[in-house]
Design a protein around this motif. Structure first.
Motif, PDB file in Angstrom:
ATOM      1  N   ASP A   1      14.004  13.269  -2.479  1.00 49.20           N
ATOM      2  CA  ASP A   1      14.722  13.522  -3.695  1.00 49.20           C
ATOM      3  C   ASP A   1      16.080  13.174  -3.910  1.00 49.20           C
ATOM      4  O   ASP A   1      16.694  12.712  -2.850  1.00 49.20           O
TER       5      ASP A   1
ATOM      6  N   THR B   1       8.634  14.139  -6.808  1.00 51.95           N
ATOM      7  CA  THR B   1      10.240  14.202  -6.402  1.00 51.95           C
ATOM      8  C   THR B   1      10.925  14.723  -7.577  1.00 51.95           C
ATOM      9  O   THR B   1      10.508  14.981  -8.763  1.00 51.95           O
TER      10      THR B   1
ATOM     11  N   TRP C   1      13.020  12.617  -9.438  1.00 49.22           N
ATOM     12  CA  TRP C   1      13.383  11.521 -10.013  1.00 49.22           C
ATOM     13  C   TRP C   1      13.131  11.607 -11.682  1.00 49.22           C
ATOM     14  O   TRP C   1      12.167  11.965 -12.001  1.00 49.22           O
TER      15      TRP C   1
END
Length: 558
Positions: A229, A151, A153
């Motif tokens: 996401d 992702t 992050w």
């Protein structure tokens, strides 16, 4: 005392910087035990200790490798037992820091996970492979050969929140999640073994007699199993509120964990309690953690983030008390801690909010002004309903040390250029106890090891010994304030009804609680105090009927 936690004054002990008992330059249990009379004399009700568990100390103990053992830096389990007994003998309760969002990468569980082969079937939400890996969040990467993180992050400390592993054959493998440093892999709280383990850890320390826990990253723990996401949504750092439906902060599924924990605490005598570190969007989101079946208290960080402004402070006070009253929870007011710039420094600049302090880090500070406002702020929060926290050293008026050379920085967020905040070492400098030169009594006489962070020479005037001799020092003010608060708990202070706001000049906070009237002058001119009252305690000397600028006073009828 019933419901002691509803209006307790709790002192935060950042143990590595409080008092060094063995001369190695790092604070420890022995040093803390030797200073318990000082804490009892200060007038606090309980102590909160930052993590003392076994740890590689990558993030000052917030990377735990064994939750049932003390790190040798701080002492032994026998020392812990002695401290608990000594604290109770001094009338002080003891609250430990529990770190449930992540472990150290040296924890046996994570070492087992790294040794486990990558599997093809998921074992628990968001975890790839074996049972060992199912305790954490392992995911395949994206892109060609899985070379990109699962992702977008970001880590709170900067850089991505994912690190790729290497399989036994030397080839790149899956990625694991760490919202903080790579050495702090996040636990998978959908895993029943993780839940059982932490309930057992709580019981281990409760059986030893501790009185509760401060929960690190209490708004973390569970993650969206879809691992979406962030895209256009704000990432939300630890010091920033995040919106609802965030993929890894302040999720509804986290609240159910605390219902399980509350049942554990309630099974013990003596009112064992929890306080949540929950950096969420607003007071209404905080209240979700504090229903009668969940946690007892949570830090009200909204006030900590406020500028030195009457309207902003009043709005935050009203909002906090309003939403907490709806769930029957007390407020927990705090001005500083080990993660934020000390409020004596924040209040010493023209721009005074926490966000401003981070942006203006290292710019000139009017220390006298900051300390004056800090004392007034302390008096303000102790007149409000609920409990309060004191971060070690604020009772001495200590400022942030903003000129530490990079060579001594130890905060892991220093590693990444995209981290937008200052290092946190400036609020963690070891305390000055006595003497005219470093280590100022922090270490025993004759110790050869220097304190783990250097102390400014100008702190010779801010030692506890020096301030004890000055009736006008910040330490003397704290002692008088907390003694007076305790004496008036049954006559208006502490837990109870919301403040009755009184008519007052612009930029002045004035309210009544029971028999006590509190005035705080945040304006630019002296203001007249009401007639027929005497001063109970003031943050600075008050002569006559005029309240000086940046001064707080408690009044009672003549």
């Amino acid at each position: 005392m019933s419901n002691w936690w509803r209006d307790a004054v709790i002192y935060q002990v950042y143990i590595r910087s409080f008092a060094d008992g063995n001369g190695d330059g790092v604070g420890d249990v022995a040093g803390l035990r030797s200073r318990l009379p000082y804490l009892a004399a200060l007038g606090v009700d309980a102590l909160w200790l930052n993590p003392w568990y076994a740890s590689p100390q990558v993030d000052a103990g917030y990377d735990v490798s064994d939750y049932r053992r003390l790190d040798p830096l701080f002492g032994t389990l026998e020392d812990a037992r002695g401290l608990i007994a000594d604290a109770h003998a001094h009338g002080l309760r003891l609250i430990l820091d529990i770190v449930p969002n992540h472990t150290s990468d040296q924890h046996p569980w994570f070492q087992d996970a790294l040794a486990a082969s990558q599997g093809s079937e998921s074992q628990g939400s968001g975890s790839q492979g074996s049972e060992a890996r199912a305790r954490y969040h392992f995911r395949p990467g994206r892109g060609v050969d899985g070379a990109e993180p699962p992702t977008d992050w970001p880590s709170i400390f900067g850089g991505p929140a994912w690190t790729r592993t290497v399989d036994a054959d030397g080839k790149p493998g899956d990625w694991y999640l760490h919202l903080f440093a790579p050495e702090q892999p996040d636990l998978n709280w959908t895993n029943a073994e993780v839940r059982r383990e932490f309930e057992d850890i709580l019981r281990f320390w409760l059986d030893l007699g501790v009185d509760g826990f401060r929960i690190d990253v209490a708004h973390g723990l569970t993650k969206d199993p879809a691992f979406p996401d962030l895209a256009a949504r704000a990432a939300g750092g630890m010091l920033d509120g995040v919106a609802a439906d965030h993929p890894y902060f302040d999720r509804d599924t986290t609240l159910a964990i605390y219902e399980e924990w509350r049942r554990v605490a309630d099974s013990y005598e003596g009112e064992r309690v929890f306080v949540a570190e929950a950096w969420v969007a607003d007071a209404a989101r905080v209240a979700r953690y504090l229903t009668p079946a969940r946690l007892h208290t949570a830090f009200n960080f909204g006030l900590l983030g406020c500028p030195w402004d009457a309207a902003a402070l009043r709005a935050e006070i009203d909002a906090t008390l309003g939403v907490l009253a709806a769930v029957g929870a007390p407020a927990t007011w705090v001005l500083s801690n080990h993660d934020v710039i000390r409020h004596a420094t924040r209040y010493g600049r023209a721009k005074t909010s926490l966000a401003d302090a981070r942006r203006l880090y290292g710019t000139p500070v009017d220390h006298a002004l900051g300390e004056r406002r800090a004392r007034a702020a302390m008096q303000l929060i102790n007149a409000l309903p609920g409990g309060t926290y004191v971060y070690q050293g604020e009772e001495l008026g200590l400022p942030e040390v903003e000129d530490l050379p990079p060579s001594v920085w130890q905060d892991p967020n220093r590693r990444y250029a995209d981290h937008d905040g200052p290092v946190r070492d400036g609020c963690r400098v070891p305390l000055p106890w006595s003497g005219d030169t470093a280590p100022f009594g922090f270490s025993p006489e004759g110790a050869t090891a220097e304190p783990w962070l250097p102390q400014p020479q100008e702190w010779k005037d801010r030692t506890a010994a020096a301030e004890e001799q000055d009736p006008h020092s910040t330490l003397s003010h704290y002692r008088t304030l907390l003694r007076t608060r305790r004496e008036w708990l049954d006559r208006g202070l502490g837990d109870g009804a919301a403040p009755e706001w009184l008519k007052a000049p612009a930029d002045v906070l004035a309210f009544r609680r029971g028999e006590v009237v509190c005035y705080v002058n945040l304006s630019e001119a002296e203001v007249e105090l009401p007639a027929g009252y005497r001063v109970l305690v003031a943050s600075e000397p008050v002569d006559g009927a005029l309240l000086p600028v940046d001064v707080a006073v408690w009044l009672v009828a003549e």
